[in-house]
Design a protein around this motif. Structure first.
Motif, mmCIF file in Angstrom:
data_model
loop_
_atom_site.group_PDB
_atom_site.id
_atom_site.type_symbol
_atom_site.label_atom_id
_atom_site.label_comp_id
_atom_site.label_asym_id
_atom_site.label_seq_id
_atom_site.Cartn_x
_atom_site.Cartn_y
_atom_site.Cartn_z
ATOM 1 N N ALA A 87 1.062 -1.500 0.136
ATOM 2 C CA ALA A 87 0.488 0.163 -0.431
ATOM 3 C C ALA A 87 0.836 0.917 -0.072
ATOM 4 O O ALA A 87 1.704 1.218 0.814
ATOM 5 C CB ALA A 87 -1.007 0.393 0.909
ATOM 6 N N LYS A 88 0.187 2.061 -0.928
ATOM 7 C CA LYS A 88 1.004 3.211 -0.905
ATOM 8 C C LYS A 88 0.560 4.126 0.452
ATOM 9 O O LYS A 88 -0.772 4.636 0.697
ATOM 10 C CB LYS A 88 0.438 4.113 -2.146
ATOM 11 C CG LYS A 88 2.199 3.924 -3.561
ATOM 12 C CD LYS A 88 1.717 4.523 -4.402
ATOM 13 C CE LYS A 88 2.704 4.529 -5.257
ATOM 14 N NZ LYS A 88 2.430 5.266 -6.610
ATOM 15 N N VAL A 89 1.211 5.050 1.305
ATOM 16 C CA VAL A 89 1.619 5.686 2.390
ATOM 17 C C VAL A 89 1.752 7.205 2.216
ATOM 18 O O VAL A 89 2.826 7.210 1.921
ATOM 19 C CB VAL A 89 1.069 5.196 3.578
ATOM 20 C CG1 VAL A 89 0.571 5.630 5.014
ATOM 21 C CG2 VAL A 89 0.720 3.099 3.579
ATOM 22 N N ALA A 90 0.950 7.712 2.740
ATOM 23 C CA ALA A 90 1.295 9.313 2.281
ATOM 24 C C ALA A 90 2.323 9.515 3.689
ATOM 25 O O ALA A 90 2.453 8.908 5.020
ATOM 26 C CB ALA A 90 0.465 10.431 2.906
ATOM 27 N N LYS A 91 4.073 10.258 2.966
ATOM 28 C CA LYS A 91 4.901 10.187 4.665
ATOM 29 C C LYS A 91 4.939 11.048 5.828
ATOM 30 O O LYS A 91 3.989 12.186 4.836
ATOM 31 C CB LYS A 91 6.231 10.309 4.053
ATOM 32 C CG LYS A 91 7.285 9.740 4.692
ATOM 33 C CD LYS A 91 8.963 10.092 3.803
ATOM 34 C CE LYS A 91 9.832 9.241 4.810
ATOM 35 N NZ LYS A 91 11.190 9.295 3.393
ATOM 36 N N LYS A 92 4.446 11.130 6.831
ATOM 37 C CA LYS A 92 4.168 12.007 7.921
ATOM 38 C C LYS A 92 5.419 12.302 8.989
ATOM 39 O O LYS A 92 5.832 11.460 8.789
ATOM 40 C CB LYS A 92 3.180 11.493 8.899
ATOM 41 C CG LYS A 92 2.063 11.610 7.678
ATOM 42 C CD LYS A 92 1.091 11.439 9.221
ATOM 43 C CE LYS A 92 -0.545 11.197 7.685
ATOM 44 N NZ LYS A 92 -2.022 10.416 8.551
ATOM 45 N N ARG A 119 1.878 15.595 6.422
ATOM 46 C CA ARG A 119 1.977 15.080 5.252
ATOM 47 C C ARG A 119 3.161 15.489 5.081
ATOM 48 O O ARG A 119 3.419 16.903 5.029
ATOM 49 C CB ARG A 119 1.709 15.128 4.033
ATOM 50 C CG ARG A 119 -0.194 14.018 4.180
ATOM 51 C CD ARG A 119 -0.634 14.278 3.037
ATOM 52 N NE ARG A 119 -1.327 13.463 3.356
ATOM 53 C CZ ARG A 119 -2.734 12.420 2.468
ATOM 54 N NH1 ARG A 119 -2.505 13.046 0.880
ATOM 55 N NH2 ARG A 119 -3.668 11.772 2.160
ATOM 56 N N TYR A 171 5.127 9.512 -0.859
ATOM 57 C CA TYR A 171 4.878 7.990 -0.594
ATOM 58 C C TYR A 171 5.856 7.215 -0.260
ATOM 59 O O TYR A 171 6.792 7.261 -1.321
ATOM 60 C CB TYR A 171 3.785 8.038 -1.624
ATOM 61 C CG TYR A 171 2.492 8.810 -2.046
ATOM 62 C CD1 TYR A 171 0.929 8.397 -0.622
ATOM 63 C CD2 TYR A 171 1.835 9.510 -2.904
ATOM 64 C CE1 TYR A 171 0.159 9.792 -0.930
ATOM 65 C CE2 TYR A 171 1.216 10.314 -2.725
ATOM 66 C CZ TYR A 171 0.002 10.575 -1.388
ATOM 67 O OH TYR A 171 -1.403 11.228 -1.451
ATOM 68 N N GLU A 172 5.399 5.922 0.455
ATOM 69 C CA GLU A 172 5.883 5.938 1.114
ATOM 70 C C GLU A 172 5.304 4.013 0.516
ATOM 71 O O GLU A 172 4.218 4.284 0.293
ATOM 72 C CB GLU A 172 6.674 5.593 2.425
ATOM 73 C CG GLU A 172 5.623 5.853 3.410
ATOM 74 C CD GLU A 172 7.128 5.060 4.249
ATOM 75 O OE1 GLU A 172 8.162 6.272 4.446
ATOM 76 O OE2 GLU A 172 5.855 6.093 6.162
ATOM 77 N N THR A 173 6.142 2.717 -0.008
ATOM 78 C CA THR A 173 5.250 2.063 0.063
ATOM 79 C C THR A 173 5.330 0.945 1.331
ATOM 80 O O THR A 173 6.100 1.074 1.803
ATOM 81 C CB THR A 173 6.137 0.962 -1.387
ATOM 82 O OG1 THR A 173 5.789 1.559 -2.449
ATOM 83 C CG2 THR A 173 4.780 -0.606 -1.290
ATOM 84 N N VAL A 174 4.267 0.507 1.543
ATOM 85 C CA VAL A 174 4.155 -0.265 3.513
ATOM 86 C C VAL A 174 3.623 -1.949 2.812
ATOM 87 O O VAL A 174 2.338 -1.473 2.238
ATOM 88 C CB VAL A 174 3.773 0.830 3.928
ATOM 89 C CG1 VAL A 174 3.400 -0.108 5.216
ATOM 90 C CG2 VAL A 174 4.231 1.852 4.427
ATOM 91 N N LYS A 219 0.839 -4.273 3.969
ATOM 92 C CA LYS A 219 -0.235 -4.904 4.878
ATOM 93 C C LYS A 219 -0.513 -6.040 4.956
ATOM 94 O O LYS A 219 -0.753 -6.187 4.092
ATOM 95 C CB LYS A 219 -1.333 -3.680 4.872
ATOM 96 C CG LYS A 219 -1.160 -1.974 4.999
ATOM 97 C CD LYS A 219 -2.011 -1.422 4.719
ATOM 98 C CE LYS A 219 -1.591 0.489 5.938
ATOM 99 N NZ LYS A 219 -2.984 0.643 5.162
#
Length: 178
Positions: A66-71, A77, A90-93, A95
């Motif tokens: 999943a692509k999640v916005a880096k915070k 963001r 965005y970073e890939t995580v 899940k």
């Protein structure tokens, strides 16, 4: 003999009343209502719980990217400038998600036909739209109630008589999940 009580209402009003009371029962765990209404709500609620018990383990766990916005530390963001425009990074995580089997998906949709959507509002922010969150009652049925009632063969609700209502002397009862 009739299949159901009419409760002195048109069919659309009756369905809305019963849906509302079943939703409230599943969300809160207990409701106070009249005896006739409680007996009708009990039929519907026990059917939903039985469906959840039957389908509780009918899913598979799948790993997805999943692509999640880096915070940043403040929870906002992170943005960087690309070609003169601010773009979110965005970073890939990986899940793990639960993927319903077809019969469980069907059961979930049958539940959603009866249950109204519930929005939870925190006490501190009453009246504001911020911080409200939607409650997934089907997930609550599958995750909380199904394991709890897995060993029971029906009889998931209890009706306790409270007494007569002051205005019209209708018998009031407490309908609760056992």
């Amino acid at each position: 003999m009739a299949k159901y009580r009419k409760l002195g209402r048109t069919s659309s009003q009756r369905k809305a009343l019963l849906r509302g009371q079943v939703t409230s029962l599943i969300y809160n765990g207990k409701i106070i209502t009249t005896e006739a209404r409680a007996k009708e709500v009990r039929k519907i609620a026990e059917g939903l719980i039985a469906l959840a018990v039957k389908e509780k383990d009918n899913f598979e766990t799948v790993t997805v990217d999943a692509k999640v916005a880096k915070k940043d530390a403040a929870g906002k963001r992170v943005k960087e400038v690309v070609d003169g425009k601010k773009v979110t990074v965005y970073e890939t995580v990986q899940k793990e998600i639960k993927k319903d089997q077809p019969s469980r998906l069907h059961a979930r949709r049958q539940m959603l036909k009866v249950l109204y959507p519930v929005t939870e509002v925190p006490e501190a922010a009453a009246g504001r739209k911020a911080n409200t969150k939607k409650v997934d009652l089907t997930q609550k049925l599958f995750d909380e109630y199904a394991p709890k009632y897995a060993g029971r063969n029906g009889g998931y609700t209890r009706i306790v008589k409270i007494g007569q209502r002051k205005g019209d002397a209708a018998m009031e009862v407490l309908l609760e999940l056992v």
